[in-house]
Structures are given as structure tokens and as C-alpha cells.
Motif scaffolding. Structure first.
Motif, PDB file in Angstrom:
ATOM      1  N   ALA A 124      44.448  -2.830  -6.149  1.00 17.00           N
ATOM      2  CA  ALA A 124      45.725  -2.577  -6.804  1.00 17.00           C
ATOM      3  C   ALA A 124      45.473  -2.129  -8.242  1.00 17.00           C
ATOM      4  O   ALA A 124      44.382  -2.315  -8.783  1.00 17.00           O
ATOM      5  CB  ALA A 124      46.586  -3.839  -6.782  1.00 17.00           C
ATOM      6  N   ALA A 125      46.505  -1.541  -8.824  1.00 15.56           N
ATOM      7  CA  ALA A 125      46.407  -1.054 -10.200  1.00 15.56           C
ATOM      8  C   ALA A 125      47.687  -1.388 -10.954  1.00 15.56           C
ATOM      9  O   ALA A 125      48.751  -1.559 -10.350  1.00 15.56           O
ATOM     10  CB  ALA A 125      46.181   0.458 -10.203  1.00 15.56           C
ATOM     11  N   ARG A 126      47.542  -1.473 -12.270  1.00 14.30           N
ATOM     12  CA  ARG A 126      48.712  -1.603 -13.129  1.00 14.30           C
ATOM     13  C   ARG A 126      48.411  -0.955 -14.471  1.00 14.30           C
ATOM     14  O   ARG A 126      47.262  -0.913 -14.913  1.00 14.30           O
ATOM     15  CB  ARG A 126      49.137  -3.059 -13.303  1.00 14.30           C
ATOM     16  CG  ARG A 126      48.146  -3.935 -14.034  1.00 14.30           C
ATOM     17  CD  ARG A 126      48.685  -5.342 -14.145  1.00 14.30           C
ATOM     18  NE  ARG A 126      47.690  -6.262 -14.676  1.00 14.30           N
ATOM     19  CZ  ARG A 126      47.801  -7.570 -14.614  1.00 14.30           C
ATOM     20  NH1 ARG A 126      48.864  -8.115 -14.051  1.00 14.30           N
ATOM     21  NH2 ARG A 126      46.871  -8.344 -15.118  1.00 14.30           N
ATOM     22  N   ARG A 127      49.459  -0.439 -15.072  1.00 16.18           N
ATOM     23  CA  ARG A 127      49.333   0.184 -16.383  1.00 16.18           C
ATOM     24  C   ARG A 127      49.241  -0.900 -17.443  1.00 16.18           C
ATOM     25  O   ARG A 127      49.876  -1.935 -17.353  1.00 16.18           O
ATOM     26  CB  ARG A 127      50.551   1.062 -16.688  1.00 16.18           C
ATOM     27  CG  ARG A 127      50.672   2.322 -15.889  1.00 16.18           C
ATOM     28  CD  ARG A 127      50.099   3.554 -16.542  1.00 16.18           C
ATOM     29  NE  ARG A 127      50.614   3.884 -17.839  1.00 16.18           N
ATOM     30  CZ  ARG A 127      51.542   4.803 -18.067  1.00 16.18           C
ATOM     31  NH1 ARG A 127      52.073   5.477 -17.068  1.00 16.18           N
ATOM     32  NH2 ARG A 127      51.925   5.046 -19.299  1.00 16.18           N
ATOM     33  N   GLN A 128      48.460  -0.618 -18.464  1.00 17.93           N
ATOM     34  CA  GLN A 128      48.354  -1.478 -19.641  1.00 17.93           C
ATOM     35  C   GLN A 128      48.542  -0.595 -20.857  1.00 17.93           C
ATOM     36  O   GLN A 128      47.763   0.354 -21.057  1.00 17.93           O
ATOM     37  CB  GLN A 128      46.990  -2.151 -19.713  1.00 17.93           C
ATOM     38  CG  GLN A 128      46.757  -3.187 -18.665  1.00 17.93           C
ATOM     39  CD  GLN A 128      45.403  -3.844 -18.852  1.00 17.93           C
ATOM     40  OE1 GLN A 128      44.399  -3.171 -19.020  1.00 17.93           O
ATOM     41  NE2 GLN A 128      45.386  -5.157 -18.807  1.00 17.93           N
ATOM     42  N   GLY A 129      49.565  -0.882 -21.629  1.00 15.23           N
ATOM     43  CA  GLY A 129      49.822  -0.077 -22.799  1.00 15.23           C
ATOM     44  C   GLY A 129      50.122   1.358 -22.421  1.00 15.23           C
ATOM     45  O   GLY A 129      50.539   1.657 -21.303  1.00 15.23           O
TER      46      GLY A 129
END
Length: 184
Positions: A124-129
Motif C-alpha cells: 500500500a501507499a500513502r502521500r506524505q506532505g
């Protein structure tokens, strides 16, 4: 290929990068987009072709045991559909999914991914900043980037047929002919 490359592939896909931002805006705890959203992008890249269209659900997972009412997931799906109506969203708080799956309770979204059928899907992935991207891969990325289909440990025994049925019915080896099934 490294996790850095996986991030770069997601960042270079305008739609996926945008959708990661849309989900980030929900500000849900321990929240990720997983499964085919990441897996298919990598498999497309390794087959040296443009990103496949997003077919099926875009799986958004999050974790908060204090907010396990399915109605809350439905409200987030509706919000995401308003933001991006062309996407079929699936939002699931992983804190309750162990009941449906017959597993022990999960301790986090990443722990829940340990109970997904294939190692290459458990990512899975998620945006940071603004430009950051975090990858969660409880089994690592080796099978994913080596184009190997392998069941996770929870799908070696009683659930083995579920894994086998998925490999057969999903048509992955037709879509991505370089895939091979790991010897298990």
C-alpha cells in the motif's frame, strides 16, 4: 528495483498521485491505498507499458478501533466519490475486518495486509506532505518486483484454495505474461 523506485513509479502516474492526495485529504488514521492500485502500476512498469486504467475498486484501508461502524466507511466512500466520481472506491476500517475474514484481531492497517492472499498484493501507499510517499509492504517488495505470485503465510493452509482461485480467475498471467507462480 527498490522502494524508492516504487515511490517514483507512483509519483510519475498523474492519476495515482492525484488519488493518493485525495485520500490523504480525508485525514484518516493509518490510512493507505493498497492492493491492485500499487501492484498493477508496478507490474505495468515491469512490462514496459503505460499504466493500466484503474478497473475494479480502489482499496482504501485505514485503522481505528474506536470508529469501526461500517456506516463511517460508507460515508468516506461517498466523500471520495464526490471528489472523484469516475473511481469505484472501497473504504474499509481494518479494525473490524478480522471478523469477516475469520482471523485474529489486527493491530494496524499494515498488520491487516499480512492476511491478504498474495505477497505482491500486500502493498500500500500513502502521500506524505507535498511530494512524499510512504510504502507499506509487510512481506517486502521482492515478489512484487520479481513478478512472482506467492500466497501469504495465511493462505498456505486452509485458505490455499482462495489464493488458487484468485490466481485463476483474475487473469493476471494473461494481462501480465511475465508473471510466474512461485514454487511453494
Amino acid at each position: 528495483m527498490t522502494v524508492f523506485d516504487v515511490r517514483a513509479i507512483l509519483r510519475s502516474d498523474p492519476l495515482r498521485w492525484h488519488l493518493l492526495g485525495v485520500v490523504r485529504a480525508l485525514d484518516l488514521p493509518d490510512c493507505w491505498i493498497g492492493a491492485g492500485f500499487v501492484r498493477n502500476a508496478i507490474w505495468d512498469h515491469l512490462h514496459q507499458r503505460p499504466a493500466s486504467p484503474l478497473t475494479g475498486d480502489v482499496d482504501v484501508i485505514w485503522f481505528d478501533p474506536e470508529r469501526a461502524d461500517p456506516a463511517e466507511d460508507q460515508a468516506y466512500e461517498a466523500a471520495l466519490s464526490r471528489a472523484e466520481p469516475t473511481i469505484s472506491w472501497s473504504v474499509k476500517n481494518q479494525s473490524r475486518m478480522h471478523v469477516r475474514n475469520g482471523d485474529a484481531p489486527y493491530s494496524s492497517a499494515t498488520d491487516a495486509m499480512c492476511y491478504w492472499p498474495e505477497t505482491a498484493t500486500a502493498i500500500a501507499a500513502r502521500r506524505q506532505g507535498l511530494n512524499g510517499c510512504e510504502i507499506a509492504a509487510p512481506f517486502g517488495i521482492d515478489d512484487l518486483v520479481s513478478l512472482l505470485l506467492r500466497p501469504t503465510p495465511h493462505f498456505f493452509g486452509v485458505k490455499r484454495n482462495i489464493y488458487k482461485d484468485r490466481v485463476r480467475t483474475k487473469g493476471w498471467t494473461v494481462t501480465w505474461p511475465l508473471l510466474k507462480e512461485a514454487e511453494t
